[in-house]
Design a protein around this motif. Sequence first.
Motif, mmCIF file in Angstrom:
data_model
loop_
_atom_site.group_PDB
_atom_site.id
_atom_site.type_symbol
_atom_site.label_atom_id
_atom_site.label_comp_id
_atom_site.label_asym_id
_atom_site.label_seq_id
_atom_site.Cartn_x
_atom_site.Cartn_y
_atom_site.Cartn_z
ATOM 1 N N ASN A 124 0.800 -1.225 0.000
ATOM 2 C CA ASN A 124 0.000 0.000 0.000
ATOM 3 C C ASN A 124 0.836 1.280 0.000
ATOM 4 O OD1 ASN A 124 -1.876 -1.985 0.178
ATOM 5 N ND2 ASN A 124 -2.747 -1.356 2.130
ATOM 6 N N ARG A 148 3.491 0.768 3.735
ATOM 7 C CA ARG A 148 3.043 0.133 4.971
ATOM 8 C C ARG A 148 3.828 -1.159 5.164
ATOM 9 N NH1 ARG A 148 -3.123 -2.000 6.198
ATOM 10 N NH2 ARG A 148 -2.683 -3.126 8.136
ATOM 11 N N VAL A 150 4.722 -4.411 7.684
ATOM 12 C CA VAL A 150 4.098 -5.200 8.751
ATOM 13 C C VAL A 150 5.105 -6.215 9.275
ATOM 14 C CG1 VAL A 150 2.170 -6.685 9.401
ATOM 15 C CG2 VAL A 150 1.858 -4.933 7.640
ATOM 16 N N SER A 156 1.833 -2.519 12.156
ATOM 17 C CA SER A 156 2.099 -1.763 10.934
ATOM 18 C C SER A 156 2.883 -0.493 11.266
ATOM 19 C CB SER A 156 0.789 -1.369 10.240
ATOM 20 O OG SER A 156 0.109 -2.505 9.771
ATOM 21 N N GLY A 222 -0.761 -0.147 15.089
ATOM 22 C CA GLY A 222 -0.324 0.167 13.751
ATOM 23 C C GLY A 222 -0.688 1.528 13.213
ATOM 24 N N GLU A 224 -1.579 2.682 9.551
ATOM 25 C CA GLU A 224 -1.989 1.942 8.368
ATOM 26 C C GLU A 224 -2.301 2.868 7.195
ATOM 27 O OE1 GLU A 224 -5.263 -0.534 9.475
ATOM 28 O OE2 GLU A 224 -4.105 -1.707 10.914
ATOM 29 N N ASP A 225 -1.751 2.511 6.022
ATOM 30 C CA ASP A 225 -2.170 3.061 4.728
ATOM 31 C C ASP A 225 -2.074 4.577 4.654
ATOM 32 O OD1 ASP A 225 -2.647 0.423 4.185
ATOM 33 O OD2 ASP A 225 -4.818 0.561 4.348
ATOM 34 N N TYR A 244 -3.835 8.794 7.538
ATOM 35 C CA TYR A 244 -3.607 7.377 7.783
ATOM 36 C C TYR A 244 -4.565 6.915 8.880
ATOM 37 C CZ TYR A 244 -0.982 9.041 11.866
ATOM 38 O OH TYR A 244 -0.621 9.662 13.044
ATOM 39 N N TYR A 247 -4.557 2.377 14.553
ATOM 40 C CA TYR A 247 -5.279 1.204 15.047
ATOM 41 C C TYR A 247 -4.743 0.825 16.418
ATOM 42 C CZ TYR A 247 -7.063 -3.612 15.285
ATOM 43 O OH TYR A 247 -7.677 -4.773 15.676
ATOM 44 N N LYS A 278 -11.811 4.569 7.722
ATOM 45 C CA LYS A 278 -10.530 4.441 7.033
ATOM 46 C C LYS A 278 -10.567 5.139 5.678
ATOM 47 C CE LYS A 278 -8.998 -0.031 8.873
ATOM 48 N NZ LYS A 278 -8.495 -1.370 8.490
ATOM 49 N N ASP A 417 -1.070 -7.673 -0.357
ATOM 50 C CA ASP A 417 -0.555 -7.302 0.964
ATOM 51 C C ASP A 417 0.805 -7.927 1.260
ATOM 52 O OD1 ASP A 417 -2.796 -5.830 1.283
ATOM 53 O OD2 ASP A 417 -3.498 -6.804 3.101
#
Length: 435
Positions: A124, A148, A150, A156, A222, A224-225, A244, A247, A278, A417
């Motif tokens: 991403n 991103r 992980v 993340s 995390g 994320e994105d 972003y 989380y 999101k 992913d």
Amino acid sequence: MLICRPDQSPLRILREKLTADPSRVVLRPFHLAWQSNVSEPSRSAQLVSDILRLDEEEAEVELGLVWKDFSERHWQIGRIFDERFAEIAEDLGLEAGAISPVKRRLIGAFFCHEYSYAAAALMNPSIVLHPDQSGLDAEQLRFVMSMRAVGEGHISSIAFREGIVGPDGDFRLWPQSGPAMAAVVDDRHHLAPEDAVTVHRQPDSPISNSVLFPVTEAQRNGLEDLRLVRFEHDDGSTEYLGTYTAYSGHSIRSELLRTNDFAAFCLEPLSGRAARNKGMGLFPRKVGGRYLMVGRQDGKNITLLASDSLTNWDDEGRRLLSPAFPWEFVQMGNCGSPIECDEGWILLTHGVGPMRKYSLGAALLDKEDPSKILGRTACPILSAAESDREGYVPNVVYTCGALAIGHELFIPYGISDSAIGFATTTVPDLLRSMV
């Protein structure tokens, strides 16, 4: 009858791919997660006490073993150990002057660990112009790409790569020289959920070797994105902004990254009813005197949001795009910030169809009134196929932003992913694929 054929896509897929790499590690603070309610002193204090009981020769031997194992894997490892000791000494009320330099550094080593930040997945990406455009040929651009990453525990983080791109998708990534380094929070004592937090790159760590990790409770599981955009303010100044998802492990919220130079980063929560979901993507400038954002407020449709504030989004907005074709029937979403061109705003989208298969599409919005749709792709411009179907989450292609190079678009995208691929197209070819 509409028949979508992959060979009719306006995109040209480039050969290079980036994959998850467990060898990319950073030094991070190690926290003893469990603290017994009946055990005194705390586990951290017990650990320090055990280290202090070593005689000086034993401490030198232990530190020597650490040095042998890790000093060539990390820059400035001694400085990092010293800084970590200072944090532990402050937390436990230690008298640093009474502890030898060897034991201080050894305590710091016990409270650090290696973390493989991209062992599980790399995905991403988003991409923006680099702050430094000096020394390039006329048709080249230098870029910063966020990714991103992980790692262990499905945490993340945000990693970066720098590179140069020219016409026809001719690009190269700068090599990652040496190990990665985690960005450091400026003030670890003020991490309240509602406050902005500032982190900075480690000294001598280039952008491509820097990683942003969660630093607040809301970000615990995390960042994320990230959807980066080079934003132009009304006074002509520019700033790099990125929305972003933070989380915590049980809840999400939208946050905003702000930086002028990719050396210091402000991480700030967004407020308002519209900041609950999101995938929010900010327009690169105000339109009609207001900040605009695309989001997905109901989990299915793309929504256009407006605000007078960069950080407060209390308008539920209006529906912009709804699923119209089978490959997007489950849901739609944006794939980064809209890109301005002569014809209007190009908005890359994603759709989810049968078997939860993700595909990329695009729409053209009116330049003066982005709520007006001038065209959209009836067929995907990119779908997971062949080797791109396999990965951590199968059958997914996804991007968080593309870069305009004259009349061309350079599009990095996530593959299942697990990896990152690259594609290119021209604006005229993309527009011709719309209905």
